[in-house]
Design a protein around this motif. Sequence first.
Motif, mmCIF file in Angstrom:
data_model
loop_
_atom_site.group_PDB
_atom_site.id
_atom_site.type_symbol
_atom_site.label_atom_id
_atom_site.label_comp_id
_atom_site.label_asym_id
_atom_site.label_seq_id
_atom_site.Cartn_x
_atom_site.Cartn_y
_atom_site.Cartn_z
ATOM 1 N N ASP A 1 0.685 8.277 -6.408
ATOM 2 C CA ASP A 1 1.948 7.680 -5.950
ATOM 3 C C ASP A 1 1.752 6.323 -5.285
ATOM 4 N N ASP A 2 0.989 5.451 -5.908
ATOM 5 C CA ASP A 2 0.721 4.106 -5.395
ATOM 6 C C ASP A 2 0.017 4.112 -4.038
ATOM 7 N N ARG A 3 -0.761 5.155 -3.786
ATOM 8 C CA ARG A 3 -1.536 5.246 -2.546
ATOM 9 C C ARG A 3 -3.007 5.470 -2.891
ATOM 10 N N CYS A 4 -3.855 4.808 -2.151
ATOM 11 C CA CYS A 4 -5.296 4.987 -2.307
ATOM 12 C C CYS A 4 -5.792 5.846 -1.153
ATOM 13 N N GLY A 5 -6.438 6.946 -1.460
ATOM 14 C CA GLY A 5 -6.935 7.814 -0.406
ATOM 15 C C GLY A 5 -5.819 8.429 0.394
ATOM 16 N N LEU A 6 -4.657 8.578 -0.213
ATOM 17 C CA LEU A 6 -3.469 9.178 0.401
ATOM 18 C C LEU A 6 -2.839 8.304 1.476
ATOM 19 N N LEU A 7 -3.303 7.066 1.646
ATOM 20 C CA LEU A 7 -2.756 6.165 2.660
ATOM 21 C C LEU A 7 -1.921 5.072 2.009
ATOM 22 N N SER A 8 -0.762 4.788 2.578
ATOM 23 C CA SER A 8 0.049 3.671 2.098
ATOM 24 C C SER A 8 -0.578 2.367 2.597
ATOM 25 N N ASP A 9 -0.235 1.278 1.934
ATOM 26 C CA ASP A 9 -0.750 -0.032 2.358
ATOM 27 C C ASP A 9 -0.354 -0.320 3.803
ATOM 28 N N ASP A 10 0.880 0.035 4.180
ATOM 29 C CA ASP A 10 1.336 -0.231 5.541
ATOM 30 C C ASP A 10 0.550 0.594 6.564
ATOM 31 N N THR A 11 0.207 1.831 6.233
ATOM 32 C CA THR A 11 -0.601 2.659 7.135
ATOM 33 C C THR A 11 -1.966 2.019 7.359
ATOM 34 N N ILE A 12 -2.557 1.485 6.313
ATOM 35 C CA ILE A 12 -3.860 0.817 6.434
ATOM 36 C C ILE A 12 -3.726 -0.418 7.319
ATOM 37 N N ARG A 13 -2.674 -1.205 7.088
ATOM 38 C CA ARG A 13 -2.441 -2.411 7.887
ATOM 39 C C ARG A 13 -2.290 -2.060 9.372
ATOM 40 N N VAL A 14 -1.477 -1.061 9.680
ATOM 41 C CA VAL A 14 -1.243 -0.655 11.068
ATOM 42 C C VAL A 14 -2.515 -0.071 11.688
ATOM 43 N N THR A 15 -3.236 0.758 10.944
ATOM 44 C CA THR A 15 -4.465 1.387 11.449
ATOM 45 C C THR A 15 -5.476 0.342 11.899
ATOM 46 N N LEU A 16 -5.554 -0.781 11.176
ATOM 47 C CA LEU A 16 -6.527 -1.823 11.521
ATOM 48 C C LEU A 16 -5.897 -3.000 12.262
ATOM 49 N N ALA A 17 -4.650 -2.851 12.700
ATOM 50 C CA ALA A 17 -3.954 -3.884 13.484
ATOM 51 C C ALA A 17 -3.993 -5.250 12.795
ATOM 52 N N ALA A 18 -3.745 -5.248 11.495
ATOM 53 C CA ALA A 18 -3.729 -6.498 10.715
ATOM 54 C C ALA A 18 -2.299 -7.002 10.575
#
Length: 177
Positions: free
Chosen positions: A48-65
């Motif tokens: 569903d357009d997610r890599c490793g079950l994470l959305s792009d926004d979740t990755i961005r927020v997780t790394l404070a980018a």
Amino acid sequence: MRWRVGRIFVAAVGTMLTVAGCAQTVDGNAQRALAGVPDPDRNYGYVDDRCGLLSDDTIRVTLAAENISRPYSGAVCQYVLFRGEQTIDLTFSWFATGSLDRERSLAAERGAEVTELVVERHPAFTARRDVTGAACSATAAAGSGVLSWWVQMRDESGGNPCVDAEKLLSATLQSDL
């Protein structure tokens, strides 16, 4: 009557009960038992357009980018993040039939500094290798294979990319679809 339970002896005579026991001191640190991978049937692939079950926004927020782009998705997903003046390259991979021992051996053969750890009850390790910038991968046994996040601080020799790699690995192992 006498019953032996471990090292405790119980004797019952009429209505009187006698309990005797012994104690032993053991050196070491208590650790939780790892009974293998907690989720042997789980799929961590591209869904569903997610890599490793994470959305792009979740990755961005997780790394404070501030910004994130994903130039490639598929069996391996690649990202470029911008955090202040810092450019960070990320790669996610999940090998459905991989082995943690094999990945650890490959990291060591390539000269990485390998550190063993447990992430969200999964056996894991980080592999730090600074060749073209500060870089680290966090890899865990997950599902039927292994998953890994590679984090590289572009054109930087300092910093600790292992912290970011562990954050992404933890978020992936906690995620639900």
